[in-house]
Design a protein around this motif. Structure first.
Motif, PDB file in Angstrom:
ATOM      1  N   TYR A   1       2.145   8.422  14.171  1.00  0.00           N
ATOM      2  CA  TYR A   1       1.969   7.640  12.940  1.00  0.00           C
ATOM      3  C   TYR A   1       1.644   6.168  13.199  1.00  0.00           C
TER       4      TYR A   1
ATOM      5  N   GLY B   1       0.164  15.929   2.882  1.00  0.00           N
ATOM      6  CA  GLY B   1       0.157  14.481   2.998  1.00  0.00           C
ATOM      7  C   GLY B   1       1.516  13.834   2.881  1.00  0.00           C
TER       8      GLY B   1
ATOM      9  N   PHE C   1       6.724   8.495   1.031  1.00  0.00           N
ATOM     10  CA  PHE C   1       5.621   7.986   1.816  1.00  0.00           C
ATOM     11  C   PHE C   1       4.617   9.116   1.998  1.00  0.00           C
ATOM     12  N   THR C   2       3.341   8.844   1.715  1.00  0.00           N
ATOM     13  CA  THR C   2       2.275   9.836   1.912  1.00  0.00           C
ATOM     14  C   THR C   2       1.136   9.190   2.668  1.00  0.00           C
ATOM     15  N   ASP C   3       0.363  10.043   3.360  1.00  0.00           N
ATOM     16  CA  ASP C   3      -0.816   9.496   4.052  1.00  0.00           C
ATOM     17  C   ASP C   3      -2.095   9.959   3.401  1.00  0.00           C
TER      18      ASP C   3
ATOM     19  N   THR D   1       7.856   0.281   9.405  1.00  0.00           N
ATOM     20  CA  THR D   1       6.920   0.197   8.289  1.00  0.00           C
ATOM     21  C   THR D   1       6.948  -1.215   7.711  1.00  0.00           C
TER      22      THR D   1
ATOM     23  N   LYS E   1      -0.990   3.889  11.152  1.00  0.00           N
ATOM     24  CA  LYS E   1      -1.421   4.555   9.909  1.00  0.00           C
ATOM     25  C   LYS E   1      -1.138   3.683   8.694  1.00  0.00           C
ATOM     26  N   GLN E   2      -2.085   3.697   7.762  1.00  0.00           N
ATOM     27  CA  GLN E   2      -1.824   3.102   6.453  1.00  0.00           C
ATOM     28  C   GLN E   2      -1.320   4.226   5.570  1.00  0.00           C
ATOM     29  N   VAL E   3      -0.241   3.975   4.858  1.00  0.00           N
ATOM     30  CA  VAL E   3       0.375   4.981   4.001  1.00  0.00           C
ATOM     31  C   VAL E   3       0.557   4.406   2.606  1.00  0.00           C
ATOM     32  N   THR E   4       0.781   5.282   1.651  1.00  0.00           N
ATOM     33  CA  THR E   4       1.132   4.835   0.309  1.00  0.00           C
ATOM     34  C   THR E   4       2.593   5.205   0.062  1.00  0.00           C
TER      35      THR E   4
ATOM     36  N   LYS F   1       1.163   0.078  -0.876  1.00  0.00           N
ATOM     37  CA  LYS F   1       0.636   0.509   0.415  1.00  0.00           C
ATOM     38  C   LYS F   1       1.442  -0.158   1.525  1.00  0.00           C
TER      39      LYS F   1
ATOM     40  N   LEU G   1       4.718  12.452   4.095  1.00  0.00           N
ATOM     41  CA  LEU G   1       5.398  12.064   5.332  1.00  0.00           C
ATOM     42  C   LEU G   1       6.902  12.133   5.158  1.00  0.00           C
TER      43      LEU G   1
END
Length: 162
Positions: free
Chosen positions: A139, A26, A160-162, A102, A142-145, A126, A28
């Motif tokens: 990507y 996960g 950044f992770t998905d 982003t 995509k919503q990422v954290t 987020k 990124l």
């Protein structure tokens, strides 16, 4: 060395490799970042400890699916004492053959204290990848954290992770 022992060792090694790969699946980008210019909180003036900090920064991805990417961004944080709410944050990821933009959706931060003094901050939230082309096209949308943590004066890590 017996066949059984060799099978156990190879199986263990493959298990460790698989566990490491799934833990990284996960991720990124693991960025090492530097603040560009001053990032001095500006008092808002309505109460003590209420301020606005605008931070510009540049990062290099040293791990993850975007390894090698450069990220340049801006963050606007409203601080109320030791806690902040991110009012705005976003930037551009650049990698050979691709771009991604982003935009932060929500997030906040807290001060890291040592011996009663602030020595940095850590935050999370987020974001949405609003636009992505070329090598980063997968990507788009995509919503990422994300997480961020100070590593020294003007330096921090951002993931950044998905």
């Amino acid at each position: 060395m017996s066949k059984r022992m060799m099978v156990v060792m190879i199986g263990s090694a493959l298990g460790l490799i698989a566990a490491n790969e799934s833990a990284q699946a996960g991720l990124l980008a693991h960025y090492e970042c530097n603040v560009i210019g001053p990032s001095i909180p500006e008092p808002i003036g309505d109460r003590s400890g209420h301020s606005l900090a605008v931070t510009q920064f540049s990062c290099l991805a040293v791990d993850g699916a975007m390894k090698g990417a450069v990220y340049t961004a801006t963050n606007v944080a409203e601080w109320d004492g030791p806690k902040a709410v991110y009012q705005f944050a976003g930037g551009v990821h650049r990698i050979a053959g691709g771009f991604a933009v982003t935009q932060m959706a929500e997030g906040g931060a807290t001060l890291i204290m040592k011996d009663g003094q602030p020595v940095g901050s850590e935050g999370a939230g987020k974001a949405v990848i609003k636009f992505a082309v070329g090598a980063l096209a997968a990507y788009a949308g995509k919503q990422v954290t994300f997480t961020a943590k100070s590593t020294g004066l003007g330096h921090f890590i951002l993931e950044f992770t998905d």
